[in-house]
Design an enzyme around this catalytic site. Structure first.
Site, PDB file in Angstrom:
ATOM      1  N   LYS A  79       0.921  -1.157   0.117  1.00 14.78           N
ATOM      2  CA  LYS A  79      -0.102  -0.243  -0.299  1.00 14.78           C
ATOM      3  C   LYS A  79       0.982   1.374  -0.209  1.00 14.78           C
ATOM      4  O   LYS A  79       2.247   0.919   0.778  1.00 14.78           O
ATOM      5  CB  LYS A  79      -0.998  -0.253   1.411  1.00 14.78           C
ATOM      6  CG  LYS A  79      -1.983   0.854   1.904  1.00 14.78           C
ATOM      7  CD  LYS A  79      -2.458   0.970   2.392  1.00 14.78           C
ATOM      8  CE  LYS A  79      -3.768   1.907   2.478  1.00 14.78           C
ATOM      9  NZ  LYS A  79      -4.625   1.810   4.077  1.00 14.78           N
ATOM     10  N   SER A 160      -9.661   1.611   2.705  1.00 17.50           N
ATOM     11  CA  SER A 160      -8.691   2.452   2.596  1.00 17.50           C
ATOM     12  C   SER A 160      -7.734   1.379   2.123  1.00 17.50           C
ATOM     13  O   SER A 160      -7.141   2.037   0.835  1.00 17.50           O
ATOM     14  CB  SER A 160      -7.998   3.498   3.199  1.00 17.50           C
ATOM     15  OG  SER A 160      -7.122   2.709   4.157  1.00 17.50           O
ATOM     16  N   SER A 184      -9.973  -1.363   7.156  1.00 19.73           N
ATOM     17  CA  SER A 184      -9.198  -0.562   5.649  1.00 19.73           C
ATOM     18  C   SER A 184      -8.364  -1.345   5.325  1.00 19.73           C
ATOM     19  O   SER A 184      -8.240  -1.872   4.575  1.00 19.73           O
ATOM     20  CB  SER A 184      -8.473   0.865   6.238  1.00 19.73           C
ATOM     21  OG  SER A 184      -9.078   1.696   6.254  1.00 19.73           O
TER      22      SER A 184
END
Length: 496
Positions: A79, A160, A184
């Site tokens: 990420k 997210s 997330s």
């Protein structure tokens, strides 16, 4: 090569069928074909320009001295809020951090490199890990644009860790690393039909990760199988002097989480069904019933229903403490970025966003940034009170009380509803979700594929008390092996 697990990729390299370099080439070709072209999944924000050279070096090392371990030569996506001291930026999806080349690897990055993994690239995310606006659209960032759900391209991947979830589902890699403060990891894993594991806070270091809140943040693996998630967790866990909360993992962490993978692992386990998280969609409820039947067939003792009595009152203390911690923790991170980066504090980020409003805020604003900036220091009496309150409600009077009352090994609930149609103007449309109690408590939570609604994935979550990471891996693996419902996406234009 599609849908190959880490074990299958490892066996292919051992046998000479593939090399790490050819595997990396194949993933890069698939990213090239499907990420920014074709269905335009847009899950990968940046690929590592040195990935092929790293793979070739690892092939040579394998030939000379053997593999370092099960992740040797395995390409992994990270990420874009995780520092990598290489040619890739770390921006949290924000144009404000363009040019942020980390001087030091995040601890999780370091651990992956040491294990012989190939850092294939960075994944897109909800900008600032979805802590910018109260009306944000998950999977969109000003640097990366909009990530699409590979099961239905008009639907949202959630966030997210949007790009990590979509990339694993679309077979851009075998596994990716996500981060979670509340939902997330488990939410995008659920909506992309994969496994997502949020460890106990402190099991995996957060140093070198752009933060939201130190009492809840953690990194964790996102994979197509529980076994792959366990393999990667084994590499990530460890005490890091740069993250003092990892010291608490001493005596609780394991070097090999695959030891918990037992297809008969549900036998005799007591699983409570948290019915308060059901009832928002009749087809999701039907999948929960099918999941309960699968648990019982596998020998679990199902306690139905159970209730986390404090679940409905967690939001306010959590919401307030996240704002306090975001300001303090982000300021600490930004104080150490290179001088030529545009921002060095939350106040700088707010000013940058205002100055570049048309590019950074075309759809939604930065209310959460502004609200956080107005908060006082972590030493304030209000912050201390709210932190104690949220931990009491989520832990002592929440998950711990429920586990104790019913003598449970874990609690099960639907992870989310089906993915909604992305609406950049109106924002997200969650139907339901169960991430809150484990997130606020800092306890482990795993989401596993359980079924489909109109072709959109539906997962169930298993969560338990502090440091019970191995227990929920055992439960999730046995459930996965008993059901095996996951099927790869077909990149449809719409769900119906």
């Amino acid at each position: 090569m599609r849908e190959m697990t880490i074990a299958e990729l490892r066996n292919a390299m051992t046998s000479g069928l593939y090399s790490a370099r050819t595997i990396t080439q194949m993933y890069l070709a698939r990213i090239e074909a499907l990420n920014r072209r074709g269905p335009m999944i847009n899950a990968v924000i940046e690929v590592n320009p040195d990935a092929l050279d790293i793979a070739a070096a690892l092939d040579a090392e394998r030939h000379a001295t053997g593999a370092r371990g099960p992740l040797h030569g395995i390409p992994i996506l990270l990420k874009d809020n995780i520092d990598t001291a290489d040619k890739m930026m770390t921006t949290a999806g924000s144009l404000a951090l363009e040019g942020n080349y980390a001087a030091q690897d995040a601890f999780v990055t370091q651990k992956l490199r040491e294990a012989g993994a190939i850092l294939l690239g960075k994944t897109n995310l909800s900008e600032w890990a979805n802590f910018r606006s109260t009306r944000s659209s998950s999977g969109w960032s000003s640097r990366g644009g909009r990530t699409r759900n590979p099961y239905a391209l008009d639907r949202n991947p959630s966030g997210s860790s949007s790009g990590s979830g979509a990339a694993v589902a679309a077979n851009f890699c075998a596994v990716a690393i996500g981060t979670e403060t509340d939902g997330s990891i488990v939410s995008p894993a659920s909506m992309n039909g994969i496994v997502g594991f949020k460890p106990t806070v402190g099991l995996v270091s957060r140093s070198g990760i752009i933060p939201i809140a130190h009492t809840q943040d953690t990194a964790g693996p996102m994979a197509r199988t529980v076994a792959d998630a366990a393999l990667v967790l084994s590499a990530l866990a460890g005490i890091d002097p740069r993250d003092e909360m990892t010291a608490a993992s001493a005596g609780h962490a394991h070097t090999d989480y695959t030891q918990f993978l037992d297809k008969d692992g549900l036998h005799g386990m007591r699983i409570g069904i948290a019915r308060d998280f059901c009832g928002f969609h009749e087809r999701v409820d039907a999948i929960v019933e099918e999941s309960i039947a699968a648990l019982q067939r596998a020998g679990a003792v199902v306690v139905d229903p159970v209730e986390i009595k404090t679940a409905k009152v967690l939001r306010e203390p959590e919401w307030q403490t996240l704002q306090y911690e975001f300001k303090a923790d982000l300021n600490k991170y930004l104080a150490n970025v290179a001088p030529d980066v545009a921002v060095h504090s939350l106040a700088d980020v707010i000013a940058f966003n205002n100055e570049h409003r048309e590019r950074v805020m075309p759809y939604f604003g930065q209310e959460l940034h502004i609200m956080s900036q107005e908060k006082g220091p972590l030493e304030s009496e209000e912050y201390q009170r709210l932190t104690a309150e949220k931990h009491r409600l989520a832990r002592d009077e929440g998950i711990d009380a429920t586990l104790r009352e019913h003598r449970l090994d874990a609690i099960m609930a639907p992870s989310n509803g089906p993915a909604w149609v992305t609406d950049l103007i109106g924002g997200d449309r969650f139907l339901g979700g169960s991430s809150g109690p484990a997130a606020v408590a800092g306890y482990p939570n795993i989401t596993v594929p359980a079924g489909y609604v109109y072709g959109m994935p539906i997962n169930v979550s298993f969560f338990a008390g502090a440091w019970q990471d191995g227990t929920i891996l055992r439960i999730a693996y046995a459930f996965e092996q008993a059901t095996m419902v996951r099927r790869p996406p077909q990149f449809r234009q719409t769900a119906v």
